[in-house]
Design a protein around this motif. Structure first.
Motif, PDB file in Angstrom:
ATOM      1  N   PHE A 184      69.762  66.482  49.251  1.00  0.00           N
ATOM      2  CA  PHE A 184      69.357  66.476  47.844  1.00  0.00           C
ATOM      3  C   PHE A 184      69.569  65.093  47.238  1.00  0.00           C
ATOM      4  N   SER A 185      69.129  64.913  46.024  1.00  0.00           N
ATOM      5  CA  SER A 185      69.280  63.623  45.362  1.00  0.00           C
ATOM      6  C   SER A 185      70.733  63.397  44.925  1.00  0.00           C
ATOM      7  N   PRO A 186      71.244  62.175  45.118  1.00  0.00           N
ATOM      8  CA  PRO A 186      72.586  61.852  44.656  1.00  0.00           C
ATOM      9  C   PRO A 186      72.634  61.470  43.173  1.00  0.00           C
ATOM     10  N   VAL A 224      62.404  58.651  42.328  1.00  0.00           N
ATOM     11  CA  VAL A 224      62.521  58.558  43.784  1.00  0.00           C
ATOM     12  C   VAL A 224      61.624  57.419  44.272  1.00  0.00           C
ATOM     13  N   MET A 225      62.161  56.628  45.208  1.00  0.00           N
ATOM     14  CA  MET A 225      61.431  55.484  45.768  1.00  0.00           C
ATOM     15  C   MET A 225      61.409  55.570  47.290  1.00  0.00           C
ATOM     16  N   ASP A 226      60.342  55.088  47.869  1.00  0.00           N
ATOM     17  CA  ASP A 226      60.286  54.916  49.312  1.00  0.00           C
ATOM     18  C   ASP A 226      61.268  53.797  49.676  1.00  0.00           C
ATOM     19  N   LEU A 227      61.956  53.926  50.790  1.00  0.00           N
ATOM     20  CA  LEU A 227      62.917  52.915  51.206  1.00  0.00           C
ATOM     21  C   LEU A 227      62.260  51.546  51.361  1.00  0.00           C
ATOM     22  N   ALA A 228      60.998  51.508  51.759  1.00  0.00           N
ATOM     23  CA  ALA A 228      60.281  50.245  51.933  1.00  0.00           C
ATOM     24  C   ALA A 228      60.142  49.476  50.623  1.00  0.00           C
ATOM     25  N   SER A 229      60.290  50.150  49.480  1.00  0.00           N
ATOM     26  CA  SER A 229      60.171  49.510  48.165  1.00  0.00           C
ATOM     27  C   SER A 229      61.487  48.925  47.661  1.00  0.00           C
ATOM     28  N   VAL A 230      62.593  49.161  48.363  1.00  0.00           N
ATOM     29  CA  VAL A 230      63.897  48.636  47.943  1.00  0.00           C
ATOM     30  C   VAL A 230      63.889  47.123  48.131  1.00  0.00           C
ATOM     31  N   PRO A 231      64.253  46.352  47.078  1.00  0.00           N
ATOM     32  CA  PRO A 231      64.173  44.888  47.161  1.00  0.00           C
ATOM     33  C   PRO A 231      65.334  44.249  47.936  1.00  0.00           C
ATOM     34  N   ASP A 232      65.560  44.736  49.142  1.00  0.00           N
ATOM     35  CA  ASP A 232      66.576  44.185  50.035  1.00  0.00           C
ATOM     36  C   ASP A 232      66.116  44.520  51.453  1.00  0.00           C
ATOM     37  N   PRO A 233      65.869  43.512  52.303  1.00  0.00           N
ATOM     38  CA  PRO A 233      65.331  43.776  53.636  1.00  0.00           C
ATOM     39  C   PRO A 233      66.239  44.635  54.520  1.00  0.00           C
ATOM     40  N   VAL A 234      67.544  44.611  54.293  1.00  0.00           N
ATOM     41  CA  VAL A 234      68.452  45.444  55.080  1.00  0.00           C
ATOM     42  C   VAL A 234      68.063  46.915  54.942  1.00  0.00           C
ATOM     43  N   PRO A 291      62.843  62.629  63.442  1.00  0.00           N
ATOM     44  CA  PRO A 291      62.322  61.919  62.264  1.00  0.00           C
ATOM     45  C   PRO A 291      62.532  62.749  60.990  1.00  0.00           C
ATOM     46  N   LEU A 292      62.894  62.084  59.896  1.00  0.00           N
ATOM     47  CA  LEU A 292      63.155  62.768  58.632  1.00  0.00           C
ATOM     48  C   LEU A 292      61.874  63.385  58.090  1.00  0.00           C
ATOM     49  N   GLN A 293      62.032  64.539  57.430  1.00  0.00           N
ATOM     50  CA  GLN A 293      60.901  65.219  56.795  1.00  0.00           C
ATOM     51  C   GLN A 293      61.072  65.067  55.280  1.00  0.00           C
ATOM     52  N   PHE A 294      60.295  64.164  54.691  1.00  0.00           N
ATOM     53  CA  PHE A 294      60.435  63.872  53.266  1.00  0.00           C
ATOM     54  C   PHE A 294      59.762  64.950  52.418  1.00  0.00           C
ATOM     55  N   ALA A 295      60.405  65.287  51.295  1.00  0.00           N
ATOM     56  CA  ALA A 295      59.924  66.361  50.427  1.00  0.00           C
ATOM     57  C   ALA A 295      58.809  65.906  49.491  1.00  0.00           C
ATOM     58  N   GLY A 296      58.702  64.622  49.223  1.00  0.00           N
ATOM     59  CA  GLY A 296      57.630  64.118  48.379  1.00  0.00           C
ATOM     60  C   GLY A 296      57.920  64.135  46.886  1.00  0.00           C
ATOM     61  N   ALA A 297      59.190  64.290  46.498  1.00  0.00           N
ATOM     62  CA  ALA A 297      59.544  64.300  45.068  1.00  0.00           C
ATOM     63  C   ALA A 297      59.361  62.909  44.459  1.00  0.00           C
ATOM     64  N   ASN A 298      58.954  62.868  43.185  1.00  0.00           N
ATOM     65  CA  ASN A 298      58.833  61.599  42.462  1.00  0.00           C
ATOM     66  C   ASN A 298      59.977  61.393  41.483  1.00  0.00           C
ATOM     67  N   GLN A 321      70.072  68.728  42.891  1.00  0.00           N
ATOM     68  CA  GLN A 321      69.103  69.820  42.777  1.00  0.00           C
ATOM     69  C   GLN A 321      67.772  69.539  43.454  1.00  0.00           C
ATOM     70  N   THR A 322      67.302  68.299  43.399  1.00  0.00           N
ATOM     71  CA  THR A 322      65.991  67.960  43.948  1.00  0.00           C
ATOM     72  C   THR A 322      66.109  67.626  45.427  1.00  0.00           C
ATOM     73  N   GLU A 323      65.323  68.324  46.245  1.00  0.00           N
ATOM     74  CA  GLU A 323      65.281  68.040  47.678  1.00  0.00           C
ATOM     75  C   GLU A 323      64.571  66.710  47.900  1.00  0.00           C
ATOM     76  N   LEU A 324      65.230  65.810  48.689  1.00  0.00           N
ATOM     77  CA  LEU A 324      64.596  64.543  49.015  1.00  0.00           C
ATOM     78  C   LEU A 324      64.048  64.537  50.444  1.00  0.00           C
ATOM     79  N   PHE A 325      64.824  65.072  51.383  1.00  0.00           N
ATOM     80  CA  PHE A 325      64.338  65.181  52.755  1.00  0.00           C
ATOM     81  C   PHE A 325      65.154  66.205  53.523  1.00  0.00           C
ATOM     82  N   THR A 326      64.602  66.573  54.676  1.00  0.00           N
ATOM     83  CA  THR A 326      65.279  67.482  55.596  1.00  0.00           C
ATOM     84  C   THR A 326      65.575  66.704  56.863  1.00  0.00           C
TER      85      THR A 326
END
Length: 168
Positions: free
Chosen positions: A21-23, A28-38, A146-153, A159-164
């Motif tokens: 769930f969401s912390p 919600v953002m795709d990890l690729a959009s995080v402004p840090d290459p790590v 592989p993670l199964q993303f829930a597609g939440a925005n 409460q909000t599922e982010l992935f399984t």
């Protein structure tokens, strides 16, 4: 060996898969959009990120706190299935040396989804760090399917599922 042969030992079965769930409340953002290459290049593992709306950070899963950084900007949790989840609050927040962060857990604590882990001062993070975004990654992803993303925005903490995740 005998334990396996005769079915002795730990009778608790690990869950086949777990919902993460969401912390935090926020976008919600795709990890690729995080402004840090790590994080964006998944050097630490696959996952997802949340741009927080407030400073309450909760456990996204049931498990055990296996690491609380002394700077209180990140928490590691081992889930019931054995996934090792890192919740990293903000980017470059390690340089704040704990200023603006308060931990509500310690290493070894058992947590349930929605339990308060940290509170942080988002205004101070905006002032002293490069971003407030919260990347959340699976550190031992090689042991998982592989993670199964829930597609939440938009997300509500705990409460909000982010992935399984399903461990191999």
């Amino acid at each position: 060996m005998l334990k396996k042969l005769f079915g002795l030992g730990d009778s608790r079965k690990k869950p086949a898969e777990e919902v993460i769930f969401s912390p935090a409340d926020g976008a919600v953002m795709d990890l690729a959009s995080v402004p840090d290459p790590v994080f964006s290049q998944k050097m630490m593992g696959d996952g997802i990120a949340v741009e927080p709306a407030n400073g309450d950070i909760v456990s996204p899963v049931e498990g055990e706190v296996i690491q609380l950084f002394h700077t209180k900007h990140a928490v590691g949790i081992r889930t019931l299935s054995g996934a090792e989840l890192l919740i990293h609050v903000g980017l470059d927040t390690v340089n704040m040396n704990g200023e603006g962060f308060e931990a509500h857990v310690k290493e070894g604590d058992k947590v349930k989804t929605g339990d308060l882990l940290l509170t942080c001062n988002l205004d101070l993070i905006k002032e002293k760090a490069s971003s407030t975004v919260i990347p959340m990654v699976i550190m031992n992803g090689d042991a998982a399917e592989p993670l199964q993303f829930a597609g939440a925005n938009e997300a509500k903490k705990g409460q909000t599922e982010l992935f399984t995740i399903k461990m191999k």
